[in-house]
Design a protein around this motif. Structure first.
Motif, mmCIF file in Angstrom:
data_model
loop_
_atom_site.group_PDB
_atom_site.id
_atom_site.type_symbol
_atom_site.label_atom_id
_atom_site.label_comp_id
_atom_site.label_asym_id
_atom_site.label_seq_id
_atom_site.Cartn_x
_atom_site.Cartn_y
_atom_site.Cartn_z
ATOM 1 N N CYS A 29 0.852 -1.189 0.000
ATOM 2 C CA CYS A 29 0.000 0.000 0.000
ATOM 3 C C CYS A 29 0.887 1.237 0.000
ATOM 4 C CB CYS A 29 -0.947 0.011 1.197
ATOM 5 S SG CYS A 29 -0.135 -0.127 2.819
ATOM 6 N N THR A 30 0.321 2.360 -0.397
ATOM 7 C CA THR A 30 1.062 3.626 -0.498
ATOM 8 C C THR A 30 0.284 4.719 0.212
ATOM 9 O OG1 THR A 30 2.043 3.009 -2.625
ATOM 10 C CG2 THR A 30 2.024 5.336 -2.059
ATOM 11 N N ILE A 31 0.972 5.468 1.053
ATOM 12 C CA ILE A 31 0.370 6.595 1.770
ATOM 13 C C ILE A 31 1.096 7.875 1.367
ATOM 14 C CG2 ILE A 31 0.008 7.645 4.032
ATOM 15 C CD1 ILE A 31 -0.401 4.935 5.204
ATOM 16 N N ASN A 32 0.352 8.836 0.888
ATOM 17 C CA ASN A 32 0.909 10.142 0.524
ATOM 18 C C ASN A 32 0.791 11.103 1.702
ATOM 19 O OD1 ASN A 32 1.422 9.355 -2.207
ATOM 20 N ND2 ASN A 32 -0.731 9.677 -2.689
ATOM 21 N N PHE A 33 1.801 11.920 1.882
ATOM 22 C CA PHE A 33 1.778 12.902 2.962
ATOM 23 C C PHE A 33 2.601 14.118 2.555
ATOM 24 C CE2 PHE A 33 5.445 10.244 3.700
ATOM 25 C CZ PHE A 33 6.422 11.098 4.167
ATOM 26 N N THR A 34 2.497 15.174 3.336
ATOM 27 C CA THR A 34 3.187 16.430 3.040
ATOM 28 C C THR A 34 4.021 16.859 4.233
ATOM 29 O OG1 THR A 34 1.385 17.137 1.579
ATOM 30 C CG2 THR A 34 2.892 18.837 2.378
ATOM 31 N N LEU A 35 5.267 17.223 3.980
ATOM 32 C CA LEU A 35 6.113 17.814 5.016
ATOM 33 C C LEU A 35 5.928 19.329 4.970
ATOM 34 C CD1 LEU A 35 9.539 15.908 4.816
ATOM 35 C CD2 LEU A 35 7.712 15.632 6.489
ATOM 36 N N GLU A 36 5.456 19.882 6.065
ATOM 37 C CA GLU A 36 5.217 21.321 6.118
ATOM 38 C C GLU A 36 6.513 22.111 6.252
ATOM 39 O OE1 GLU A 36 2.358 22.534 5.522
ATOM 40 O OE2 GLU A 36 1.167 20.695 5.659
ATOM 41 N N HIS A 37 7.528 21.499 6.862
ATOM 42 C CA HIS A 37 8.802 22.175 7.083
ATOM 43 C C HIS A 37 9.931 21.266 6.611
ATOM 44 C CE1 HIS A 37 6.672 25.137 9.524
ATOM 45 N NE2 HIS A 37 6.100 24.123 10.166
ATOM 46 N N SER A 38 11.009 21.881 6.164
ATOM 47 C CA SER A 38 12.166 21.111 5.703
ATOM 48 C C SER A 38 12.921 20.524 6.885
ATOM 49 C CB SER A 38 13.102 22.013 4.890
ATOM 50 O OG SER A 38 12.457 22.496 3.727
ATOM 51 N N PHE A 39 13.565 19.380 6.639
ATOM 52 C CA PHE A 39 14.448 18.753 7.611
ATOM 53 C C PHE A 39 15.877 19.098 7.194
ATOM 54 C CE2 PHE A 39 10.688 17.013 8.892
ATOM 55 C CZ PHE A 39 10.770 15.935 9.772
ATOM 56 N N GLU A 40 16.547 19.928 7.986
ATOM 57 C CA GLU A 40 17.836 20.470 7.579
ATOM 58 C C GLU A 40 18.999 19.513 7.851
ATOM 59 O OE1 GLU A 40 18.163 23.159 5.913
ATOM 60 O OE2 GLU A 40 16.128 23.952 6.102
ATOM 61 N N SER A 41 18.937 18.776 8.934
ATOM 62 C CA SER A 41 20.049 17.923 9.331
ATOM 63 C C SER A 41 19.780 16.470 8.930
ATOM 64 C CB SER A 41 20.257 18.039 10.850
ATOM 65 O OG SER A 41 21.406 17.347 11.249
ATOM 66 N N ASN A 42 20.641 15.557 9.413
ATOM 67 C CA ASN A 42 20.413 14.139 9.148
ATOM 68 C C ASN A 42 19.044 13.720 9.675
ATOM 69 O OD1 ASN A 42 22.952 13.876 7.998
ATOM 70 N ND2 ASN A 42 23.921 13.225 9.900
ATOM 71 N N VAL A 43 18.399 12.819 8.967
ATOM 72 C CA VAL A 43 17.046 12.395 9.320
ATOM 73 C C VAL A 43 17.087 10.930 9.740
ATOM 74 C CG1 VAL A 43 14.679 12.085 8.498
ATOM 75 C CG2 VAL A 43 16.010 14.069 7.756
ATOM 76 N N PHE A 44 16.361 10.629 10.802
ATOM 77 C CA PHE A 44 16.265 9.270 11.314
ATOM 78 C C PHE A 44 14.856 8.752 11.052
ATOM 79 C CE2 PHE A 44 19.400 11.603 13.676
ATOM 80 C CZ PHE A 44 20.491 10.737 13.729
ATOM 81 N N MET A 45 14.772 7.601 10.430
ATOM 82 C CA MET A 45 13.495 6.985 10.092
ATOM 83 C C MET A 45 13.244 5.821 11.053
ATOM 84 S SD MET A 45 12.374 5.475 6.383
ATOM 85 C CE MET A 45 10.671 5.158 5.961
ATOM 86 N N TYR A 46 12.144 5.877 11.774
ATOM 87 C CA TYR A 46 11.799 4.854 12.748
ATOM 88 C C TYR A 46 10.523 4.127 12.331
ATOM 89 C CZ TYR A 46 14.825 7.578 15.951
ATOM 90 O OH TYR A 46 15.865 8.256 16.530
ATOM 91 N N TYR A 47 10.366 2.902 12.842
ATOM 92 C CA TYR A 47 9.044 2.286 12.847
ATOM 93 C C TYR A 47 8.576 2.236 14.294
ATOM 94 C CZ TYR A 47 11.561 -2.062 14.070
ATOM 95 O OH TYR A 47 12.359 -3.003 14.665
ATOM 96 N N GLY A 48 7.300 2.453 14.500
ATOM 97 C CA GLY A 48 6.752 2.470 15.853
ATOM 98 C C GLY A 48 5.640 1.460 16.006
ATOM 99 N N LEU A 49 5.571 0.827 17.157
ATOM 100 C CA LEU A 49 4.526 -0.130 17.474
ATOM 101 C C LEU A 49 3.856 0.275 18.772
ATOM 102 C CD1 LEU A 49 6.313 -3.531 16.678
ATOM 103 C CD2 LEU A 49 4.641 -2.333 15.262
#
Length: 286
Positions: A29-49
């Motif tokens: 499945c695919t979920i579209n979303f919008t980032l309202e503000h830019s992420f300037e530094s390194n970004v960490f991607m997590y999964y949450g349960l």
């Protein structure tokens, strides 16, 4: 945070809600979303349960650290603490135990949408585990050569896994027991709502933000069932500043403990003044 559990009928992932561990092919499945503000530094991607109790006593004990450290004898004769995930079809399970058996196995991919063109975001899968875990606590079995298929011969995969441990990754330094996704999962969480590091997005250009504000899409290979225990799944994007990452837990804990101590101090002070022994006589009673 993007919740992709799919319990809402309007969610693109609702069709995957009742997926099983070994669904072939996996539900996507695919979920579209919008980032309202830019992420300037390194970004960490997590999964949450959520509503997932990794702190249950029997669950926490259901592992064999000697096996995970590459001990050949424990590989073929796992600890009894791993029951009922110690053996399957008279073969020892590697890795054994309930923690490994329930490893998170959704696949997440991130894309930036610009003028209806989807550009993939590079997700780095190494460097997400603790150094001590990667280099000390977790090691592959040893033997002649570096062929993991041969080294794990005589064992079988965990019941809920679609493939054996020596096929977790195509890169030798991220395969088997030293696979970083596996190592991250094996460090159990203290609370039923938690998040674990999934991928890194490194800043490439000092003149451009790591993730620009705009439209994005999250592609999900939905393999991990949580609906049966009313769990929730989410993807989290986070960044850091010069002060570090945003984590309110310590602040809340300190304020809570401090407030309790202050309240108890007032109560004990009142009790001391009201009921304390005020006899200041120097006479020693008979």
């Amino acid at each position: 945070q993007i919740d992709y559990t799919g319990t809402e009928p309007s969610s693109p992932c609702n069709k995957c809600l009742n997926v099983s561990w070994d669904s072939t092919p996996p539900c996507t499945c695919t979920i579209n979303f919008t980032l309202e503000h830019s992420f300037e530094s390194n970004v960490f991607m997590y999964y949450g349960l959520s509503n997932f109790y990794q702190n249950h006593r029997r669950y926490v004990k259901s592992r064999d650290d000697s096996q995970l450290n590459g001990d050949n004898s424990s590989l073929l004769n796992p600890s009894k603490e791993c029951e009922p995930y110690r053996t399957n079809e008279d073969k020892p399970i590697a890795p054994c135990g309930a923690i490994a058996n329930s490893m998170f196995n959704d696949t997440l991919e991130l894309y930036r949408i610009d003028n209806d063109t989807r550009t993939p975001i590079t997700l780095i899968k190494k460097g997400i585990a603790w150094w001590t875990d990667k280099n000390v606590k977790f090691r592959n079995p040893t033997g002649d050569g570096n062929n993991l298929t041969a080294l794990f011969q005589g064992t079988t995969k965990p019941v809920n896994w679609p493939k054996p441990v020596y096929m977790l990754d195509s890169e030798p330094d991220n395969n088997g027991f030293i696979n970083e996704d596996f190592i991250v999962w094996m460090r159990t969480a203290a609370l039923p709502t938690f998040r674990k590091l999934y991928r890194l997005i490194e800043k490439k250009n000092n003149l451009q933000p790591t993730l620009q504000a705009g439209k994005y899409s999250l592609d999900i290979a939905y393999n991990y069932p949580v609906h049966s225990f009313d769990g929730r799944k989410r993807m989290i994007l986070s960044t850091i500043s010069w002060m570090g990452g945003k984590n309110p837990f310590l602040g809340i804990a300190y304020i809570t403990v401090g407030s309790i101590c202050f309240f108890l101090g007032v109560v004990l002070l009142f009790i001391h003044h009201k009921y304390g022994n005020r006899n200041t006589s120097a006479d020693i009673p008979n």
